[in-house]
Design an enzyme around this catalytic site. Structure first.
Site, mmCIF file in Angstrom:
data_model
loop_
_atom_site.group_PDB
_atom_site.id
_atom_site.type_symbol
_atom_site.label_atom_id
_atom_site.label_comp_id
_atom_site.label_asym_id
_atom_site.label_seq_id
_atom_site.Cartn_x
_atom_site.Cartn_y
_atom_site.Cartn_z
ATOM 1 N N LYS A 1 -2.920 1.630 -5.850
ATOM 2 C CA LYS A 1 -1.955 0.527 -5.849
ATOM 3 C C LYS A 1 -2.580 -0.697 -6.498
ATOM 4 O O LYS A 1 -3.767 -0.993 -6.297
ATOM 5 C CB LYS A 1 -1.564 0.208 -4.414
ATOM 6 C CG LYS A 1 -0.499 -0.891 -4.271
ATOM 7 C CD LYS A 1 -0.132 -1.072 -2.799
ATOM 8 C CE LYS A 1 1.020 -2.063 -2.646
ATOM 9 N NZ LYS A 1 1.421 -2.219 -1.241
ATOM 10 N N SER B 1 6.226 -1.931 -0.215
ATOM 11 C CA SER B 1 5.821 -2.423 -1.499
ATOM 12 C C SER B 1 5.019 -1.409 -2.318
ATOM 13 O O SER B 1 4.813 -1.611 -3.509
ATOM 14 C CB SER B 1 4.988 -3.702 -1.350
ATOM 15 O OG SER B 1 3.853 -3.452 -0.582
ATOM 16 N N SER C 1 4.609 -0.972 4.266
ATOM 17 C CA SER C 1 4.575 -0.757 2.817
ATOM 18 C C SER C 1 3.980 0.540 2.311
ATOM 19 O O SER C 1 4.042 0.804 1.120
ATOM 20 C CB SER C 1 3.848 -1.929 2.143
ATOM 21 O OG SER C 1 4.658 -3.078 2.235
#
Lengths: 68, 479, 481
Positions: free
Chosen positions: B73, B148, B172
């Site tokens: 990420k 996210s 997330s």
């Protein structure tokens, strides 16, 4: 933006209604104390790396625009 | 069955058996990554990955993760690979260091293929807040992958990488995993070092794995947990993370959180979760209803604490030491223009909320109270875990929603995290596993455990997964 | 103007002389090229975290113990949020309502020997900002400013006093003696000039006898004790003038300009700042082990305050002697050793006077010179016994400094022993006889002429005569001739 914020605050105000008498705050969910580091030097960044990502470098320092 | 259909565990075995090489694996995955069909990746380090693959293939002995590729990420710092945290504020930013958790995986032989897309600064539940475009849900390209960590989830679901790292503050990792039909886990707070994770809400942020199987998630976790001298809040991990092998749930008491099974949860989601719970019963678990009333205050509490911490964490972005300040006449203008323009609307909303919650005169009412509600939540979970071994609920109240559906109403977007937030506030480990479909879209079951009970959690999830037999291949993905 | 009483409190920032910074392992440096002691942590790159320096904690506790503060069983860090280019995180990690050191008290000694008690409100740990320099030297009008992060992150202890001080001179006395205490603890270089010790004063005035506080102003950025004292005096005068004119003092930050003696207002945007303090989530509490704190307390060196009191009450030194001799730990130790073997007062006079004066040219301190404390004691003994006169002793000292020889030996080898009394009397008689005019002037009451005879006697005896004795003998001789 203001409307959105007011809307959100309206929802958040729910917590104002709770009875929190005698309930202490939680700052950390980990139960740790005294996490300390020995006073021994660790290699610093070479200067060019320290300055590498800066948009404005002046005399090996980080440039800042007019402050007044 | 192509190489990309192998799970990470299977890829490790194949490498160990000499059936494939790391370079071959990297090339196979790179071609999918570069196809960019769901826009899961931002920076791709093809050359770096190939070089590392060759180096690992040349080693006399394979390290534990053997040279299997991974997606990271973009909230995690990777030295010299552009890291943006989904924001224009960090456009082109190349860190001078690597996050500890990533370093540990690299030291174990994992190969970073690239950085995955995300909501800006990890604020969002759909990845629509990314400054670099939407990521699409592999199950339906008109829908969100969740957020996210949307890029991390979509890339795994789309089999561009067998596993990825995400970060979870209020859900997330778990929520996008649920929406994309894969496994996502948030460990106990403090289990994995946060050094190198671009901070959103410090007391809630945790790094965690996304993968197609529970065993894969466990394997990643195993190589990341443990105290890091660079993170004062990281824990000495007691024992090891086991790769799970349980096949039943004999003797397990599983509490179903009543407040998260009622209205607000889509009927299709509730059905899939209930059905999974019956399967759990069949494996020997005792299912009991549990009430966690303070769960209902979790959302409000989170939306005071997280913005407050983020307002402080994001104050460092002034364009002076990194990032590109927009042209301005003087310093104050530079702060205003740069931050005004380069932060997206959701980030700005949260900074403003957070600043307000910490403001003199409001602190006691908002931040102060939120911290105390947090105590209530922590206590409630502790009480619940005195009665049950695991807690269960849907991961997300809905399946993946269409792109653009909630972008006009921030609060509607916030509701996506109502099931995942309470566990984050308590700092407890939780995992989402795909448990069924609703209208053809994946539904996630969330299991939570007490702090440090990762092995129990992974074992139960693994056993359930084995019987649920959810097919993680999205229908649109060519074989 | 004495209708008003000044009320002064001081905030002191002490840079700890640890090896590394407060929250990262970068080495502390002074004067090194800019940005050569930085890392992602002290540059506040995205994703970094602080880790507390254990030596900084130890030194903060030492400071608290020396000030008689309660040491908090558990203290936490807070974030103090504001934007400034020298603050890379846009917050300073500091301590807010639960500092490592709580209430204490400092006992200083005024020059007249009277006690000055200053309450200490608290002492806490925090990190220093980086160095911001403006093109042209001043912020106003500078086209550009630059930041050097070498200093950023240096451990600081902030000491806050109660508003117990009632004059600028007391404030200066307190600060000088506080500085000595910190030097003795070995926790900091304590240099106002170099910036390792900085003091700001909060100044207000109120009608004498009143118990309410007037509006206070904050006087900042003074880099010497002298300027601080003058600055406080100037600010007190300014406030008195305002009140006398019927005006009101505004709460603001002010600056004293030493060149002009003027006070200027630094009304800046940080004035009414809301720092939005909240507990630092990236750091866990510091809970010092009580046994360890006891150990630290037991291990404290004898501090200047106690030393000074001992010197004044037990050894008969003046308060001023005591303050001078406690300027450095090495100096006190030197003096104490000498004082064990000879009269302390005399030792004090010779060490702080003639010895230091003679060593000043060489730029050497007594403890680095060839003169041992034992030698000093011996010299004092010789003086007391009358074996040498004061002028001769000065010569002996010069030789001691040059060669490290014992005073008795120098006296011997250079023949500097005091003159025998009858020998002196004979010389005086000769001088008086040889100078009848001066002798007559003396008889006539022109007392200054005695100096002529003393001078002559000193010349004749090579300084071995005691001037006092010469005077007495001259007067006698003159009277009886």
């Amino acid at each position: 933006m203001q409307q959105e914020l007011s809307g959100i605050l309206g929802h958040i105000d729910a917590i104002l209604a709770l009875d929190l008498d005698g309930i202490p705050p939680t700052t950390h969910v980990v139960d740790l104390r005294n996490v300390l580091r020995a006073d021994v030097p660790r290699q610093s960044l070479p200067r060019d790396e320290a300055l590498r990502e800066a948009a404005n470098v002046v005399d090996d320092c980080f440039g800042v625009p007019r402050m007044d | 069955m192509g190489l990309r259909d192998l799970t990470a565990t299977e890829q490790v075995a194949a490498l160990a058996a000499g059936e494939t090489s790391s370079l071959e694996l990297v090339e196979a995955h790179l071609s999918a990554v570069e196809a960019d069909d769901v826009h899961a990746f931002l920076a791709i380090d093809a050359d770096g990955a190939r070089a590392r693959a060759r180096a690992i293939d040349a080693l006399p002995e394979r390290p534990p993760l053997a040279g299997v590729p991974i997606g990271i990420k973009d909230a995690l710092s990777t030295r010299d690979i552009v890291t943006t945290s989904g924001s224009r504020m960090l456009e082109g930013y190349r860190p001078v260091y690597t996050a500890t958790c990533v370093q540990r995986l690299e030291d174990a032989g994992a190969i970073v293929l690239g950085k995955t897309n995300m909501d800006e600064f990890a604020m969002g539940s759909s990845t629509e807040n990314s400054a670099y475009g939407n990521t699409l849900n592999p199950w339906d390209l008109d829908r969100v992958p969740g957020g996210s960590s949307g890029g991390s989830a979509a890339s795994v679901a789309q089999r561009q990488v067998p596993w990825s790292l995400g970060s979870d503050t209020g859900g997330s990792i778990r929520q996008p995993a649920a929406l994309c039909g894969i496994v996502g886990m948030k460990p106990t707070y403090g289990a994995i070092s946060r050094y190198g994770l671009i901070a959103f809400a410090s007391s809630l942020d945790q790094v965690g794995p996304l993968a197609r199987t529970v065993a894969d998630a466990a394997l990643l976790l195993r190589h990341m947990v443990g105290r890091d001298p660079m993170d004062s809040t990281s824990l000495d991990w007691p024992g090891d993370i086991d790769v799970p092998s349980a096949t039943d749930l004999q003797g397990m008491r599983v509490g179903v959180v009543e407040e998260l099974m009622g209205e607000g949860v889509e009927p299709g989601v509730r059905l899939a979760v209930e059905s999974a719970l019956r399967v759990a019963e069949g494996l020997g678990a005792t299912i009991v209803p549990v009430s966690l009333p303070s769960t209902l205050s979790g959302l409000a509490t989170y939306y005071v604490l997280a913005p407050a911490e983020c307002s402080s964490n994001l104050a460092r972005f002034d364009g002076i030491r990194y990032g590109h300040p927009l042209p301005a006449d003087n310093l104050l203008d530079q702060y205003e223009v740069t931050r005004g323009d380069l932060f997206g609307p959701e980030v700005k909303r949260r900074i403003m909320l957070g600043t307000f919650a910490l403001a003199s005169g409001y602190y006691d009412q908002y931040y102060g109270r939120a911290q105390r509600v947090r105590t209530l939540i922590v206590r409630e979970f502790a009480e619940a875990f005195a009665e049950v071994d695991l807690l269960a609920s849907p991961t997300s109240p809905t399946v993946a929603f269409p792109l653009g559906d909630r972008t006009a109403d921030p609060y509607a977007m916030y509701l996506a995290d109502v099931c995942t937030i309470p566990v984050s506030l308590a700092g407890l480990p939780a995992i989402s596993i795909p448990c069924g479909l609703s209208d053809g879209l994946p539904v996630g079951l969330q299991l939570a455990a007490p702090a440090f009970a990762e092995n129990r959690l992974l074992a139960a999830a693994h056993a359930l997964e084995g019987v649920l037999e959810f097919d993680t291949r999205p229908p649109g993905l060519a074989t | 103007m004495s209708a008003y009483e000044p009320v002064i409190g001081v905030e002191i920032h002490v840079q700890l002389s640890t090896r590394t910074k407060m929250f990262c392992g970068c080495e502390l440096s002074f004067g090194d090229p800019p940005n050569t002691h930085t890392c992602p942590v002290c540059l506040a790159h995205p994703g970094v975290l602080p880790v507390v320096n254990e030596e900084a904690v130890r030194r903060a506790i030492l400071i608290g113990l020396a000030l008689g503060c309660e040491i908090a069983p558990e203290s936490i860090f807070h974030r103090k949020n504001y934007f400034y280019p020298d603050l890379p995180k846009a917050y300073q990690v500091s301590q807010f309502d639960i500092p490592v050191c709580g209430r204490g008290e400092f006992l200083a000694l005024r020059e007249d020997g009277s006690e000055l008690r200053v309450g200490i409100t608290r002492a806490h740990l925090e990190e220093d900002a980086a160095k911001l320099t403006h093109a042209g030297g001043r912020r106003a009008g500078a086209e550009q400013s630059v930041v050097d992060f070498n200093r950023g992150g240096t451990p600081l202890v902030e000491i806050v006093t109660e508003p117990d001080l009632r004059s600028a001179s007391d404030a200066a006395t307190f600060l000088r003696q506080l500085r000595q205490t910190l030097l003795f603890l070995g926790v900091s270089d304590c240099s106002m000039e170099e910036g390792s010790m900085r003091a700001d004063a909060n100044v207000s005035i109120r009608p004498a006898g009143s118990h309410e506080f007037g509006t206070k102003t904050e006087l900042k950025n003074m880099n010497s004790f002298r300027f601080l004292e003058r600055g406080i005096e100037a600010e007190i005068a300014r406030q008195q003038q305002i009140l006398a004119g019927g005006g009101r003092v505004s709460q603001e930050t002010v600056h004293y300009e030493p060149e002009t003696g003027h006070i200027t207002s630094l009304r800046s945007k940080e004035e009414s700042h809301d720092y939005r303090y909240f507990p630092e989530p990236d750091l866990v509490p510091v809970a010092p082990d009580p046994a360890w704190v006891d150990e630290l307390r037991a291990g404290l060196p004898e501090l200047p305050g106690a030393l000074r009191r001992r010197m004044v009450s037990d050894m008969g030194l003046s308060a001023e002697d005591a303050e001078v001799l406690t300027e450095a730990p090495e100096l006190v130790a030197y003096f104490m050793e000498a004082a064990e073997h000879a009269d302390p007062k005399a030792c004090a006079n010779w060490i702080r006077g003639e010895l230091r004066a003679q060593l000043r040219d060489a730029g050497v301190e007594p403890w680095d010179s060839q003169v041992t404390p034992g030698h000093v004691a011996e010299l004092v003994g010789l003086l007391e016994a009358g074996t040498v006169t004061v002028p001769a002793a000065k010569e002996v000292l010069a030789e001691m400094i040059a060669s490290g020889t014992r005073p008795a030996e120098v006296v011997e080898s250079k023949g500097l022993g005091a003159m025998d009394a009858s020998e002196l009397a004979a010389i005086v008689a000769e001088l008086v006889a040889a100078n009848p005019d001066q002798a007559q002037q003396l008889r006539d009451g022109k007392d200054k002429v005695i100096g002529f005879f003393v001078g002559q006697a000193m010349k004749r005896t090579g300084g071995r005569a005691d001037p006092q004795a010469v005077q007495a003998l001259v007067r006698e001789a003159v009277a009886t001739t």
